[in-house]
Design an enzyme around this catalytic site. Structure first.
Site, PDB file in Angstrom:
ATOM      1  N   ASP A   1       0.855  -1.186   0.000  1.00 46.59           N
ATOM      2  CA  ASP A   1       0.000   0.000   0.000  1.00 46.59           C
ATOM      3  C   ASP A   1       0.895   1.242   0.000  1.00 46.59           C
ATOM      4  O   ASP A   1       0.831   2.069   0.903  1.00 46.59           O
ATOM      5  CB  ASP A   1      -0.908  -0.039   1.232  1.00 46.59           C
ATOM      6  N   PHE A   2       1.734   1.330  -1.036  1.00 45.47           N
ATOM      7  CA  PHE A   2       2.641   2.468  -1.152  1.00 45.47           C
ATOM      8  C   PHE A   2       1.868   3.667  -1.693  1.00 45.47           C
ATOM      9  O   PHE A   2       1.270   3.603  -2.763  1.00 45.47           O
ATOM     10  CB  PHE A   2       3.798   2.139  -2.096  1.00 45.47           C
ATOM     11  N   GLU A   3       1.916   4.769  -0.963  1.00 45.85           N
ATOM     12  CA  GLU A   3       1.194   5.979  -1.346  1.00 45.85           C
ATOM     13  C   GLU A   3       2.148   7.162  -1.363  1.00 45.85           C
ATOM     14  O   GLU A   3       3.353   7.012  -1.133  1.00 45.85           O
ATOM     15  CB  GLU A   3       0.028   6.212  -0.373  1.00 45.85           C
ATOM     16  N   GLY A   4       1.591   8.321  -1.625  1.00 48.73           N
ATOM     17  CA  GLY A   4       2.383   9.548  -1.584  1.00 48.73           C
ATOM     18  C   GLY A   4       3.532   9.533  -2.566  1.00 48.73           C
ATOM     19  O   GLY A   4       3.359   9.385  -3.768  1.00 48.73           O
TER      20      GLY A   4
ATOM     21  N   GLN B   1      -7.533   1.718  -4.934  1.00 46.07           N
ATOM     22  CA  GLN B   1      -8.354   2.549  -4.061  1.00 46.07           C
ATOM     23  C   GLN B   1      -9.199   3.504  -4.922  1.00 46.07           C
ATOM     24  O   GLN B   1      -8.716   4.549  -5.357  1.00 46.07           O
ATOM     25  CB  GLN B   1      -7.483   3.359  -3.111  1.00 46.07           C
TER      26      GLN B   1
END
Length: 587
Positions: free
Chosen positions: A372-375, A463
């Site tokens: 869940d890598f974000e940003g 998402q």
């Protein structure tokens, strides 16, 4: 804000005479027990009666809910009441088995009585009572909470053993069971090879998470307040070989995926692993985070008692994980999240990632890993324009690390990913900084990772929330808030699309069993919440090509794996609406 409050139910004087107050410590004279309160305490002033009352203060995204679960009788009328003070104070009941109810007051400068009524469903034996305030409106008070109606009662002996146990549909990973109702039973316990794996309230269940080409034995027991009956006669079933090419992850044909707040608390409250409802097939522990952005050293720290007063011990947590796995569920560690930026800029960071993630998986006996890598975790270097042959270190090292983990744990290792739309579907228009530079280098940055691992990938659940407008394959922009957005975004994954509009650089479609739709569980969970009717529309369109609206899909995918949500906690906070929507659709 608007609330529908059902009319009062008329009760005979004879019925009234048998009524009891099912609420426990409704006057808060014994502290908060057995109430579960997000931000509450007891005070000695002001009180409506007695010597104590509840004071709870909403802050930020927390509405300061206090709740307790009580025993009730099926098909029975109840009156819920409480005395409250403050602005925007709510009183309600969930899990009624019919229509959940609530009532509220906009302003109560002095004690004001709130009252509502409901009738329980035919199988309902437990109901959750709650009171809460509203975001940023200051403290509220509650006292003398009562639930008047037939007492939940107890019985003196367990029911008879069920009869008529039989198998229904048998797939490579699941077996459907049904049996004859038992008089006096309030629920049932399903056993697989002698281990209890489900606790349904009705007379059917589907046992999932099975292995292909394997023989299983099943029994069922009836349950009431006095305990379990003897088990039924045994029935057996042998699962057929898997035919969808999806490996041996052991997921049911249609799966419900949810994130469990395991390392922190927020307004939704802490949920123990053992209390996660049976409907959740994949439970993602949120989150493992790095010691620094570029270290690759991932740590999973469980929520401390100071933040989560009801947190279970490590031993109980691990035991609950094993129990979920025995019931066919998959428990994964999710890495990243909103605050956990991970950049594997070096091979040293890559190796630290593999080592530290393996340690977490081994320590808790987990089934796999969710990315869940974000940003700013993933972005593409200038000139890296071919998703099939990436050159950017953070991309190359992540692919290598995940392939190493998959090889280490074998074919049953569950690998899932939860990117945002910006990193996937937005790649239809833009990829990295572009051939001539100037674009956001994060555009489409998940595509090379997904593509390189597509043969190892169990599930991709993008998402579909907290997203800006995204262009679909109809070359129209689609925005959050309805079925159309989910249909368009999912159609892109199942159809494939030219990256950055280049017809010679097409991202191939994923198998439908690899795709789940990511949605927020409630209005509190994130931007982009849609009501159950819109969820059903999206599923109808994608799996049956009905109820599609204006978006022209490019196929029909009855094998679509299912739904993902943020989160298990927020869904429980909202009364289980998302879980019920999934259960009612897929059975």
């Amino acid at each position: 804000m608007a609330l529908a409050v059902p009319g009062s139910a008329a009760l005979s004087s004879a019925a009234r005479a048998a009524d009891a107050d099912a609420a426990v410590n409704g006057g808060f004279e014994s502290g908060l027990s057995p109430w579960t309160c997000a931000a509450g305490t007891t005070v000695t002033s002001p009180v409506h009666s007695g010597s104590s009352a509840l004071k709870a203060t909403p802050e930020g995204s927390d509405n300061a809910q206090c709740a307790q679960t009580v025993s009730v009788r099926p098909n029975s009328a109840y009156t819920l009441a409480a005395w409250v003070r403050g602005s925007y104070v709510y009183l309600g009941a969930s899990g009624t088995g019919t229509t959940d109810v609530s009532t509220w007051t906009q302003s109560a400068p002095d004690w004001q009585k709130l009252t509502t009524t409901f009738t329980t469903g035919p199988d309902t034996t437990k109901v959750t009572l709650y009171t809460h305030g509203w975001y940023g409106t200051g403290a509220y008070y509650a006292d003398d909470v009562s639930l008047t109606g037939p007492g939940g009662g107890t019985t003196t002996q367990p029911p008879a053993a069920p009869t008529g146990l039989r198998t229904g549909t048998v797939t490579a990973t699941s077996v459907a069971l049904s049996w004859t109702p038992v008089t006096g039973a309030t629920g049932y316990a399903v056993y697989r090879d002698g281990v209890k794996v489900q606790s349904p309230s009705g007379t059917s269940a589907t046992v999932s998470g099975l292995n292909p080409s394997t023989a299983y034995a099943f029994q069922v027991a009836a349950v009431n307040d006095a305990g379990e009956s003897a088990r039924s006669a045994t029935v057996t079933a042998t699962t057929p070989p898997r035919s969808d090419g999806g490996g041996s992850s052991g997921l049911p044909a249609h799966a419900l995926v949810g994130y469990l707040h395991a390392s922190f608390a927020n307004g939704s409250g802490y949920t123990r692993m053992a209390d996660v409802p049976d409907s959740w097939d994949v439970i993602d522990l949120a989150f493992g985070e790095p010691t620094s952005v570029t270290s690759g050293d991932i740590r999973f720290n469980r929520c401390p008692v100071s933040e989560c007063p009801n947190v279970e011990s490590d031993a109980d947590f691990k035991a609950a994980i094993k129990a979920k796995q025995a019931a066919g569920k998959k428990v994964l560690i999710s890495i990243g999240g909103q605050n956990g930026q991970v950049q594997l800029t070096t091979t040293a960071a890559r190796d630290a990632f593999v080592s530290s993630v393996s340690k977490i998986i081994d320590q808790y006996g987990l089934d796999g890993l969710d990315i869940d890598f974000e940003g700013h975790s993933l972005s593409l270097n200038t000139g890296d324009t071919d998703f099939r042959n990436p050159t950017t270190p953070v991309i190359v090292n992540l692919i290598s690390a995940l392939k190493t983990l998959k090889a280490r744990y074998g074919t049953t290792f569950v690998l899932t990913m939860a990117p945002e739309t910006f990193f996937v579907q937005n790649g239809y228009q833009f990829y990295g900084s572009g051939k001539w530079g100037g674009q956001d280098p994060r555009c489409g940055a998940y595509l090379p990772v997904i593509h390189a691992l597509r043969d190892d990938l169990t599930l991709l659940h993008v998402q579909d929330y907290n997203s800006g407008p995204i262009m679909g394959l109809d070359n129209q922009y689609h925005s959050m808030g309805g079925a159309d957005f989910h249909i368009a975004m999912t159609d892109m994954l199942l159809t494939g699309f030219p990256v950055a509009g280049d017809a010679n650089n097409v991202f191939p479609p994923l198998r439908p069993d690899q795709v789940a739709i990511g949605m927020p569980a409630s209005v509190n969970a994130g931007n982009g919440y849609v009501a159950p009717a819109e969820v059903t529309k999206a599923l109808d369109c994608l799996t049956k090509k009905t109820n599609c609206g204006s978006y022209p899909t490019h196929g029909t995918w009855p094998a679509l794996r299912g739904l993902m949500t943020w989160s298990v906690n927020w869904d429980r906070f909202a009364g289980g609406e998302f879980q019920r929507t999934f259960d009612s659709y897929f059975g």
